[in-house]
Design an enzyme around this catalytic site. Structure first.
Site, PDB file in Angstrom:
ATOM      1  N   ARG A 166     -33.154  46.363 -29.614  1.00 39.69           N
ATOM      2  CA  ARG A 166     -32.269  45.497 -28.636  1.00 39.69           C
ATOM      3  C   ARG A 166     -31.799  44.106 -29.239  1.00 39.69           C
ATOM      4  O   ARG A 166     -32.745  43.732 -29.479  1.00 39.69           O
ATOM      5  CB  ARG A 166     -32.878  45.295 -27.345  1.00 39.69           C
ATOM      6  CG  ARG A 166     -33.187  46.933 -26.497  1.00 39.69           C
ATOM      7  CD  ARG A 166     -33.393  46.563 -24.919  1.00 39.69           C
ATOM      8  NE  ARG A 166     -34.139  47.671 -24.567  1.00 39.69           N
ATOM      9  CZ  ARG A 166     -33.401  48.759 -23.815  1.00 39.69           C
ATOM     10  NH1 ARG A 166     -32.123  48.504 -23.862  1.00 39.69           N
ATOM     11  NH2 ARG A 166     -33.940  49.705 -23.195  1.00 39.69           N
ATOM     12  N   ARG A 169     -31.748  52.644 -24.384  1.00 43.94           N
ATOM     13  CA  ARG A 169     -30.961  52.741 -23.018  1.00 43.94           C
ATOM     14  C   ARG A 169     -30.037  51.863 -22.530  1.00 43.94           C
ATOM     15  O   ARG A 169     -30.850  50.698 -22.347  1.00 43.94           O
ATOM     16  CB  ARG A 169     -31.867  53.576 -22.152  1.00 43.94           C
ATOM     17  CG  ARG A 169     -31.356  54.400 -21.098  1.00 43.94           C
ATOM     18  CD  ARG A 169     -32.182  54.950 -20.027  1.00 43.94           C
ATOM     19  NE  ARG A 169     -33.342  55.762 -20.470  1.00 43.94           N
ATOM     20  CZ  ARG A 169     -33.033  57.084 -20.808  1.00 43.94           C
ATOM     21  NH1 ARG A 169     -31.877  57.669 -20.592  1.00 43.94           N
ATOM     22  NH2 ARG A 169     -34.015  57.756 -21.407  1.00 43.94           N
ATOM     23  N   HIS A 214     -38.593  52.442 -32.192  1.00 42.60           N
ATOM     24  CA  HIS A 214     -39.098  51.201 -31.391  1.00 42.60           C
ATOM     25  C   HIS A 214     -39.762  50.366 -31.946  1.00 42.60           C
ATOM     26  O   HIS A 214     -40.097  49.150 -31.509  1.00 42.60           O
ATOM     27  CB  HIS A 214     -39.712  51.932 -30.185  1.00 42.60           C
ATOM     28  CG  HIS A 214     -40.007  50.911 -28.992  1.00 42.60           C
ATOM     29  ND1 HIS A 214     -41.041  50.718 -28.563  1.00 42.60           N
ATOM     30  CD2 HIS A 214     -39.061  50.765 -28.065  1.00 42.60           C
ATOM     31  CE1 HIS A 214     -40.918  49.747 -27.516  1.00 42.60           C
ATOM     32  NE2 HIS A 214     -39.556  49.817 -27.106  1.00 42.60           N
ATOM     33  N   TYR A 252     -39.060  36.998 -21.861  1.00 41.98           N
ATOM     34  CA  TYR A 252     -40.435  37.917 -21.848  1.00 41.98           C
ATOM     35  C   TYR A 252     -41.394  37.210 -22.486  1.00 41.98           C
ATOM     36  O   TYR A 252     -41.175  36.729 -23.319  1.00 41.98           O
ATOM     37  CB  TYR A 252     -40.086  39.277 -22.522  1.00 41.98           C
ATOM     38  CG  TYR A 252     -38.932  40.131 -22.126  1.00 41.98           C
ATOM     39  CD1 TYR A 252     -38.187  39.737 -20.892  1.00 41.98           C
ATOM     40  CD2 TYR A 252     -38.651  41.162 -22.689  1.00 41.98           C
ATOM     41  CE1 TYR A 252     -37.098  40.432 -20.436  1.00 41.98           C
ATOM     42  CE2 TYR A 252     -37.729  42.195 -22.094  1.00 41.98           C
ATOM     43  CZ  TYR A 252     -36.841  41.579 -20.939  1.00 41.98           C
ATOM     44  OH  TYR A 252     -35.844  42.641 -20.281  1.00 41.98           O
ATOM     45  N   ARG A 295     -49.010  45.929 -16.753  1.00 40.38           N
ATOM     46  CA  ARG A 295     -48.079  45.206 -15.891  1.00 40.38           C
ATOM     47  C   ARG A 295     -47.254  46.053 -15.004  1.00 40.38           C
ATOM     48  O   ARG A 295     -47.222  45.920 -13.657  1.00 40.38           O
ATOM     49  CB  ARG A 295     -46.791  44.756 -16.752  1.00 40.38           C
ATOM     50  CG  ARG A 295     -45.694  43.881 -15.946  1.00 40.38           C
ATOM     51  CD  ARG A 295     -44.392  43.617 -16.630  1.00 40.38           C
ATOM     52  NE  ARG A 295     -43.908  44.907 -16.890  1.00 40.38           N
ATOM     53  CZ  ARG A 295     -43.029  45.203 -17.783  1.00 40.38           C
ATOM     54  NH1 ARG A 295     -43.190  44.699 -19.165  1.00 40.38           N
ATOM     55  NH2 ARG A 295     -42.407  46.531 -17.675  1.00 40.38           N
ATOM     56  N   HIS A 311     -44.746  41.491 -21.462  1.00 40.83           N
ATOM     57  CA  HIS A 311     -44.182  42.319 -22.423  1.00 40.83           C
ATOM     58  C   HIS A 311     -44.997  42.632 -23.604  1.00 40.83           C
ATOM     59  O   HIS A 311     -44.929  43.631 -24.285  1.00 40.83           O
ATOM     60  CB  HIS A 311     -42.806  41.857 -22.880  1.00 40.83           C
ATOM     61  CG  HIS A 311     -42.233  43.159 -23.420  1.00 40.83           C
ATOM     62  ND1 HIS A 311     -41.586  43.207 -24.836  1.00 40.83           N
ATOM     63  CD2 HIS A 311     -41.652  44.312 -22.925  1.00 40.83           C
ATOM     64  CE1 HIS A 311     -41.128  44.330 -25.044  1.00 40.83           C
ATOM     65  NE2 HIS A 311     -41.020  44.979 -23.720  1.00 40.83           N
TER      66      HIS A 311
END
Length: 704
Positions: A375, A405, A435, A468, A561, A589
């Protein structure tokens, strides 16, 4: 088959989102920040229905008898439990939102309905409606000549049950994307605004001229968005490239089946029955709320307030700090060559990594830059530097995941920009999302090949790096660099199952090594020790191994989390496991794995959660931490999270969460990290130091 020490993934996620809503109800959180948490809760729930509920509907159609391995529930049973659990959340959300609006009115920040407007404000709204709203509307009556329209996903609509020539028919007005969520009213004191749908609802009779409006409401439909790019519906001819495939997927996403209907008020039986039949949805899929259906406007309110009032209603400003030990006036390439550096976001700036890339783009000794991207921000300096490097003749290879997504279009746009600049761009694998967060800079220095490798837990997104909590390692370790070379080579040739000496890589070695390291702690019995910080825990094999470790007496502390399908504290099963969740100002994160303690300790940072999709169906990386200073810093983060008694909540054996207990001293892990970062930034810059290598740790990790 379900167990007493596991719980359903979806219900665990709903419990997480309830913790988000609890922040909106917390009097200790500044008022406008509480409204933002309510907005985050709302958008989280939207995505949950689109993705998780949508996938369960798909599964119910394909394999209705399949049972969830953690709860033993069929898809239909899970959906029933979800709808039952969500209904009270709507009531809580409504109470929180309306309560916040009452409190905001004390500061003259007022959401108004039509009846509260002054004459002057009504005239302004009438003019605004005529000039800005009415010209872009597309109202429709449904009758024999006008079919029922496609109601777009999560778009607000004004629906009306109208009478025409003794017949009742349905009328609908979609709220165009071009219109703002709220209309700020001029003049007067404070900040006064009306929702655009409230204005449209009031003018509904004017839109449907010649009809008698018998009932009206604001509503929106949420649709299944769980599109799998590998579905048969998206099979391609060989001539079509992957970007075109993703564009098809995005178009299809808007047209999938409804999974939820939200209404601003209860409507008559005929009206409701009509909507339920035409969409179609069942009664359990219908939710009512008098609170706004969308709350995204919460993030724009602060900018319209006087500075003093803004400060009193929002978090105190915090600017990410300089990382201790990194000199801003010295080359990052040189500093990386002297020793490992760990950046801790958002408490510390992403700047050093971006500066490293900028230097590498211009450095004549740099041969190549390779990076994985999942991202990116809508404006990304990182892309500028990669493009600059390619334009300067460097070999730049970018693996960009087009299936991140809801960021697909953004990534498609960036991929085209990178290709135009001369970068080699790969889009990953058909069945595995890339990822991992890894970047490799290769240099030829005095005739020798040198590597600088960056491995992180979060995306290369300059916006989220300030929102984050993530960690990012920059290392010149030769072994890690050589593994990174092998990793990128394997990615380029489509080889998922390479061999690595230092890095753990999914799907080939990450899960297997985690299980092996857990076995090592199990063998120690009560002397065993494990600590993990992750976002979610769903992988049933890892859950079973954690249970086995607990039964062997291994002490396990986990900061999870979000979803946690393992239930701690079950006598004889998981009673040596403690799980806490922190929901605070920043989104937790980072992923940190710690096995053992003392000289035999193994520590990793990773992009991977303990979820089956991460361990088996994605390309992920975990990087060992060899440097003693970096290890100490990561221990500091873990210790603060486990000691938090302000924002942490502890998972109980029944699946509920309670505020974590602690000593007399209040510990807020995120605030403490902000304080530490500010204190470190205030200390004098150190003189450049020679690099120290932890040879013993290197040997230990290399020999695993």
């Amino acid at each position: 088959m379900s167990h007493i020490y596991t719980q359903n993934r979806e219900l665990s996620w709903l419990a997480f989102n309830r913790r988000v809503l609890a922040e909106a109800a917390d009097d200790a959180v500044p008022l406008l920040e509480r409204l933002k948490f309510a907005s985050i809760f709302t958008s989280n729930l939207d995505e949950f229905f689109m993705i998780r509920v949508g996938s369960l509907f798909d599964l119910m159609g394909v394999d209705p008898e399949r049972r969830d391995s953690r709860s033993g529930m069929t898809p239909a049973e899970q959906l029933e439990a979800i709808y039952s659990a969500v209904r009270p959340l709507y009531r809580e959300r409504e109470a929180v939102c309306l309560g916040l609006e009452r409190l905001l009115r004390r500061y003259n920040i007022c959401r108004l309905d039509w009846g509260e407007l002054t004459d002057k404000e009504r005239k302004f709204c009438q003019r605004y409606f005529k000039s800005e709203v009415e010209p872009v509307l597309s109202p429709q009556i449904v009758d024999t000549h006008h079919p029922f329209p496609h109601l777009k996903n999560n778009v607000l609509h004004v629906g009306a049950w109208v009478k025409h020539r003794s017949r009742d028919v349905f009328g609908v007005i979609p709220l165009p994307d071009a219109l703002p969520d709220v209309i700020f009213l001029p003049g007067g004191e404070g900040l006064r605004y009306i929702h655009t749908e409230e204005l449209l609802l009031h003018r509904c009779e004017e839109v449907f001229t010649g009809y008698e409006v018998k009932a009206k409401c604001v509503f929106r439909v949420t649709r299944n968005a769980d599109i799998n790019p590998e579905d048969e519906a998206f099979d391609l001819d060989e001539s079509e490239d992957f970007r075109k495939k993703m564009r098809k997927m995005l178009r299809a996403r808007t047209r999938l089946a409804p999974v939820r209907l939200e209404l601003s008020e209860r409507i008559g039986g005929d009206f409701l029955d009509y909507l339920k039949k035409r969409l179609p949805v069942s009664e359990e899929q219908v939710f009512y709320t008098s609170a706004p259906l969308r709350l995204g406007y919460a993030f724009s309110l602060a900018a319209r307030l006087p500075e003093e009032l803004r400060r009193s209603l929002t978090y105190a400003d915090f600017k990410p700090c300089r990382t201790e030990g990194i000199r801003p006036d010295e080359s990052m390439i040189k500093q990386a060559g002297r020793g490992d550096r760990l950046l801790s976001f958002p408490f510390e700036s992403m700047g050093p990594f971006l500066r490293l890339l900028k230097e590498a783009a211009a450095d004549p000794d740099v041969i190549s830059i390779k990076i994985t991207i999942y991202r990116l921000a809508s404006r990304a300096k990182l892309v500028e530097y990669l493009c600059s490097a390619a334009e300067n003749g460097k070999d730049v290879t970018v693996f960009i995941e087009l299936r991140a997504r809801f960021d697909e279009q953004n990534n498609i746009d960036w991929s085209e920009r990178l290709e135009d600049a001369g970068c080699t761009v790969f889009y990953g694998f058909e069945n595995y999302k890339i990822h991992s967060k890894i970047c490799l800079i290769t240099r030829r220095e005095r005739g020798q090949i040198k590597y600088i490798t960056q491995v992180g837990t979060g995306n290369y997104n300059e916006k989220t790096a300030a929102q984050y909590t993530d960690v990012s390692l920059i290392t010149a370790d030769t072994g890690i660099g050589q593994d990174a070379v092998e990793f990128f080579k394997n990615m380029s040739i489509g080889e998922l199952y390479g061999e690595y000496r230092h890095l753990l890589v999914a799907p080939c070695s990450l899960k297997q090594t985690i299980m092996k390291l857990m076995d090592g702690e199990i063998a120690k019995g009560p002397r065993g020790r494990m600590k993990f910080k992750i976002n979610s825990l769903t992988d049933i094999d890892i859950i079973e191994k954690l249970r086995e470790a607990s039964r062997a007496g291994v002490r396990i502390d986990m900061v999870v989390r979000g979803i946690c399908c393992l239930l701690p504290g079950i006598a004889g099963e998981t009673d040596n496991i403690r799980v806490v969740s922190i929901v605070g100002r920043y989104l937790e994160h980072s992923r940190i794995y710690i096995f053992g303690e003392g000289e035999s300790e193994r520590m990793y940072i990773s992009s991977a959660d303990f979820m089956t999709r991460n361990t088996q169906r994605r390309v992920e990386t975990a990087c060992p931490i060899y440097d003693a200073t970096v290890r100490e810093k990561l221990h500091g983060i873990m210790d603060l999270c486990l000691a938090d008694n302000v924002k942490a909540r502890e998972l109980r054996p029944d699946g509920s969460y309670v505020h974590a207990r602690g000593g007399a001293e209040r510990v807020d892990a995120q605030q403490a990290q902000m304080d530490r970062a500010l204190a470190a930034e205030a200390r004098p810059l150190p003189e450049p130091a020679r690099r120290g290598v932890a040879e013993k740790l290197m040997k230990l990790f290399s020999g695993r």
